[in-house]
Design a protein around this motif. Structure first.
Motif, PDB file in Angstrom:
ATOM      1  N   ILE A  40      -5.831  19.984  -1.367  1.00  0.00           N
ATOM      2  CA  ILE A  40      -7.282  20.182  -1.248  1.00  0.00           C
ATOM      3  C   ILE A  40      -7.616  21.664  -1.152  1.00  0.00           C
ATOM      4  O   ILE A  40      -8.616  22.136  -1.707  1.00  0.00           O
ATOM      5  N   LEU A  41      -6.750  22.418  -0.486  1.00  0.00           N
ATOM      6  CA  LEU A  41      -6.970  23.857  -0.328  1.00  0.00           C
ATOM      7  C   LEU A  41      -6.602  24.662  -1.575  1.00  0.00           C
ATOM      8  O   LEU A  41      -6.828  25.866  -1.622  1.00  0.00           O
ATOM      9  N   GLY A  42      -6.030  23.974  -2.569  1.00  0.00           N
ATOM     10  CA  GLY A  42      -5.620  24.681  -3.780  1.00  0.00           C
ATOM     11  C   GLY A  42      -4.280  25.375  -3.634  1.00  0.00           C
ATOM     12  O   GLY A  42      -3.919  26.236  -4.443  1.00  0.00           O
ATOM     13  N   ARG A  43      -3.534  25.032  -2.577  1.00  0.00           N
ATOM     14  CA  ARG A  43      -2.198  25.582  -2.378  1.00  0.00           C
ATOM     15  C   ARG A  43      -1.159  24.653  -2.978  1.00  0.00           C
ATOM     16  O   ARG A  43      -1.397  23.465  -3.165  1.00  0.00           O
ATOM     17  N   ILE A  44       0.000  25.176  -3.275  1.00  0.00           N
ATOM     18  CA  ILE A  44       1.085  24.354  -3.823  1.00  0.00           C
ATOM     19  C   ILE A  44       1.864  23.739  -2.672  1.00  0.00           C
ATOM     20  O   ILE A  44       2.495  24.459  -1.890  1.00  0.00           O
ATOM     21  N   PRO A  45       1.836  22.412  -2.524  1.00  0.00           N
ATOM     22  CA  PRO A  45       2.569  21.771  -1.418  1.00  0.00           C
ATOM     23  C   PRO A  45       4.071  22.012  -1.546  1.00  0.00           C
ATOM     24  O   PRO A  45       4.631  21.943  -2.644  1.00  0.00           O
ATOM     25  N   GLN A  46       4.711  22.283  -0.404  1.00  0.00           N
ATOM     26  CA  GLN A  46       6.157  22.464  -0.415  1.00  0.00           C
ATOM     27  C   GLN A  46       6.876  21.134  -0.507  1.00  0.00           C
ATOM     28  O   GLN A  46       7.945  21.038  -1.111  1.00  0.00           O
ATOM     29  N   ASP A  47       6.302  20.132   0.123  1.00  0.00           N
ATOM     30  CA  ASP A  47       6.890  18.786   0.110  1.00  0.00           C
ATOM     31  C   ASP A  47       5.784  17.758  -0.072  1.00  0.00           C
ATOM     32  O   ASP A  47       4.653  17.971   0.370  1.00  0.00           O
ATOM     33  N   TRP A  48       6.149  16.645  -0.687  1.00  0.00           N
ATOM     34  CA  TRP A  48       5.216  15.539  -0.844  1.00  0.00           C
ATOM     35  C   TRP A  48       5.770  14.349  -0.062  1.00  0.00           C
ATOM     36  O   TRP A  48       6.836  13.823  -0.373  1.00  0.00           O
ATOM     37  N   ASP A  49       5.046  13.950   0.983  1.00  0.00           N
ATOM     38  CA  ASP A  49       5.443  12.807   1.798  1.00  0.00           C
ATOM     39  C   ASP A  49       4.577  11.610   1.435  1.00  0.00           C
ATOM     40  O   ASP A  49       3.393  11.753   1.100  1.00  0.00           O
ATOM     41  N   GLU A  78       0.848  -1.183   0.000  1.00  0.00           N
ATOM     42  CA  GLU A  78       0.000   0.000   0.000  1.00  0.00           C
ATOM     43  C   GLU A  78       0.894   1.247   0.000  1.00  0.00           C
ATOM     44  O   GLU A  78       1.989   1.231   0.560  1.00  0.00           O
ATOM     45  N   ALA A  79       0.402   2.327  -0.600  1.00  0.00           N
ATOM     46  CA  ALA A  79       1.178   3.568  -0.601  1.00  0.00           C
ATOM     47  C   ALA A  79       0.244   4.744  -0.871  1.00  0.00           C
ATOM     48  O   ALA A  79      -0.652   4.658  -1.717  1.00  0.00           O
ATOM     49  N   TYR A  80       0.484   5.840  -0.165  1.00  0.00           N
ATOM     50  CA  TYR A  80      -0.351   7.042  -0.293  1.00  0.00           C
ATOM     51  C   TYR A  80       0.504   8.294  -0.097  1.00  0.00           C
ATOM     52  O   TYR A  80       1.473   8.276   0.683  1.00  0.00           O
ATOM     53  N   ALA A  81       0.118   9.353  -0.755  1.00  0.00           N
ATOM     54  CA  ALA A  81       0.584  10.681  -0.338  1.00  0.00           C
ATOM     55  C   ALA A  81      -0.138  10.981   0.962  1.00  0.00           C
ATOM     56  O   ALA A  81      -1.309  10.623   1.139  1.00  0.00           O
ATOM     57  N   VAL A  82       0.557  11.657   1.899  1.00  0.00           N
ATOM     58  CA  VAL A  82      -0.032  11.795   3.222  1.00  0.00           C
ATOM     59  C   VAL A  82       0.341  13.130   3.861  1.00  0.00           C
ATOM     60  O   VAL A  82       1.382  13.724   3.559  1.00  0.00           O
ATOM     61  N   GLY A  83      -0.541  13.611   4.746  1.00  0.00           N
ATOM     62  CA  GLY A  83      -0.209  14.763   5.578  1.00  0.00           C
ATOM     63  C   GLY A  83      -0.427  16.109   4.927  1.00  0.00           C
ATOM     64  O   GLY A  83      -1.413  16.334   4.225  1.00  0.00           O
ATOM     65  N   GLY A  84       0.521  17.017   5.165  1.00  0.00           N
ATOM     66  CA  GLY A  84       0.383  18.405   4.730  1.00  0.00           C
ATOM     67  C   GLY A  84       0.224  18.588   3.241  1.00  0.00           C
ATOM     68  O   GLY A  84      -0.471  19.512   2.799  1.00  0.00           O
ATOM     69  N   CYS A  85       0.837  17.707   2.449  1.00  0.00           N
ATOM     70  CA  CYS A  85       0.714  17.850   0.999  1.00  0.00           C
ATOM     71  C   CYS A  85      -0.715  17.599   0.536  1.00  0.00           C
ATOM     72  O   CYS A  85      -1.222  18.277  -0.374  1.00  0.00           O
ATOM     73  N   VAL A  86      -1.396  16.657   1.166  1.00  0.00           N
ATOM     74  CA  VAL A  86      -2.790  16.383   0.833  1.00  0.00           C
ATOM     75  C   VAL A  86      -3.660  17.554   1.263  1.00  0.00           C
ATOM     76  O   VAL A  86      -4.531  18.019   0.517  1.00  0.00           O
ATOM     77  N   ARG A  87      -3.408  18.038   2.480  1.00  0.00           N
ATOM     78  CA  ARG A  87      -4.138  19.213   2.978  1.00  0.00           C
ATOM     79  C   ARG A  87      -4.002  20.391   2.022  1.00  0.00           C
ATOM     80  O   ARG A  87      -5.003  21.011   1.631  1.00  0.00           O
ATOM     81  N   ASP A  88      -2.776  20.714   1.640  1.00  0.00           N
ATOM     82  CA  ASP A  88      -2.549  21.875   0.779  1.00  0.00           C
ATOM     83  C   ASP A  88      -3.157  21.685  -0.604  1.00  0.00           C
ATOM     84  O   ASP A  88      -3.693  22.633  -1.196  1.00  0.00           O
TER      85      ASP A  88
END
Length: 457
Positions: A34-43, A22-32
């Motif tokens: 959804i908000l239409g912001r550009i994630p700084q990092d993808w975890d 299993e594998a997913y993008a997770v955390g702040g990158c998903v939040r950003d």
């Protein structure tokens, strides 16, 4: 819900899934996202163990392998891939004594701080949001995952992170989360100064730095920044002011902008903006110690700039700020109240005394400070400041000399005409500089050597 993943993130997730994990993008990158912001990092989080991740990718770095984190390098960019884990006890209020890997995404997400940071996504299953983080995003809420007291007891830094996210996202902290922060504020004493400082900088650089006042109301700043509490409790009974020192300072922080004419067409750099916001917060830090009320009931704060400079140096050293930040912010605080005049000679003298390099930041600090004053000071002051800026711009455009390094002669030139190396040499150069500051047209080698020869005789 559809989130567009970067091609490298998709490649990592696809590779892990193709091999049965299993594998997913997770955390702040998903939040950003959804908000239409550009994630700084993808975890990325995965059921694969670190050694299994390493076996699937050609270039990896063991950045935190004891905690399950491997950095996968693709196209010269690093992406952290972390195995699902369950944290052990948090005996120091910051770090778990041990971590154990798990095959359950649910268990991994349960250990995270806030609901908006506990969402996962891949293109196969879409959004995994068992704690209603997307709903909290819509409501504009910062809410702990599970029981707020437990999350904050595990890691006290999360308390400060709640206020930082509130400032960055313009979100309200949910009531249970806010009460837990208030109750457990003293546990922030367990957190290192470096961690506190990093969160404070992010909060101050946000669009809503005034949320620091909410931290004051919850007793947070009493623990991490007691000087700010003193500022908030110090009134300013003066026609120029409408609020306490603390509230005035926070208003100045809000008024201090990254994009202003003083910063030039490209605006202030991240580093310069950090200096500016810190200086705005602390520019009046000396006032509680300098407050004096006259017979008419009017407050005065004589000497507060110098006192503030001394105090902010201690504060920033305690917070483990770097030397460049300490030096610049201390200088800004020391000179923030300097009585500039829109007259060329006077301004050249000020540039020599203060350092011309500081002026673009100093002008914006002064503008922000004035904007946080009461009428008519908040309108008349900026008009005067604008005139001073125009004079300063003229001096800079004409490249007029205000420092020894800009002088048309140096020590070697003076030695060549008969001066002895030593203290006298420096004194003569200073005298020549004063001549040039008064009369810029004299900053020519032959002219200055003639003046120096007179002094030699």
């Amino acid at each position: 819900m559809l989130i567009e993943l970067p091609k490298q993130v998709k490649q990592i997730i696809d590779t892990l899934q193709e091999h049965g994990y299993e594998a997913y993008a997770v955390g702040g990158c998903v939040r950003d996202a959804i908000l239409g912001r550009i994630p700084q990092d993808w975890d990325i989080t995965t059921s694969a163990l670190p050694k299994q991740v390493k076996a699937l990718f050609r270039r990896t770095v063991d950045t935190g392998i004891q905690h399950g984190t491997v950095t996968v390098l693709l196209d010269k960019t690093g992406f952290e891939v972390t195995t699902y884990r369950v944290d052990g006890k948090y005996e120091d209020g910051r770090h778990p004594t041990e971590v154990s890997f798990t095959a359950s995404l649910t268990e991994d997400l349960k250990r995270r701080d806030f609901t908006i940071n506990a969402m996962a996504y891949n293109e196969t299953e879409g959004l995994v949001d068992m704690f209603h983080g997307a709903e909290d995003l819509r409501k504009g809420l910062i809410r702990c995952v599970g029981v707020a007291k437990e999350r904050f007891s595990e890691d006290a830094l999360r308390i400060l992170r709640a206020f930082r996210f509130s400032a960055q996202l313009d979100f309200t902290i949910e009531e249970e989360t806010l009460q837990a922060a208030r109750i457990l504020s003293e546990t922030l004493k367990k957190i290192s100064a470096e961690r506190i400082y990093a969160e404070l900088l992010k909060l101050l650089a946000s669009e809503h730095p005034e949320r620091l006042y909410s931290a004051y109301e919850c007793g947070i700043t009493q623990v991490i920044l007691p000087e700010f509490d003193r500022m908030c409790k110090t009134p300013q009974h003066h026609p120029a002011h409408y609020a306490t020192v603390g509230l005035h300072s926070l208003d100045a922080v809000c008024f201090a902008k990254r994009e202003t004419e003083f910063a030039g067409c490209s605006g202030y750099s991240e580093e310069e903006f950090r200096y500016l916001r810190l200086a705005a917060l602390f520019h009046d830090a000396g006032k509680p110690d300098c407050r004096n009320t006259d017979a008419a009931g009017v407050d005065h704060f004589y000497g507060h700039a110098e006192k503030g400079a001394e105090l902010v140096k201690k504060i920033l050293r305690r917070l483990k700020a770097d030397n460049a930040t300490i030096d610049t912010v201390v200088r800004l605080v020391r000179w923030h109240d300097y009585p500039f005049a829109a007259e060329e000679r006077a301004l050249r003298r000020a540039m020599h005394k203060i350092g011309a390099d500081l002026f673009p930041l100093l002008f914006e600090l002064r503008r922000a400070d004035l904007a946080a004053h009461a009428e008519p000071y908040c309108t008349e002051g900026p008009e005067k400041l604008q005139k001073v800026w125009q004079v300063f711009s003229g001096i800079k455009s004409r490249e007029e000399c205000t420092s020894l390094k800009e002088l048309a002669v140096n020590g070697s030139d003076l030695i060549a005409i008969g001066f002895e190396p030593g203290k006298q040499l420096g004194e003569v150069l200073s005298q020549l500089l004063m001549i040039v500051i008064e009369e810029p047209e004299k900053n020519k080698r032959e002219t200055l050597l003639t003046e120096a020869a007179k002094l030699l005789k």
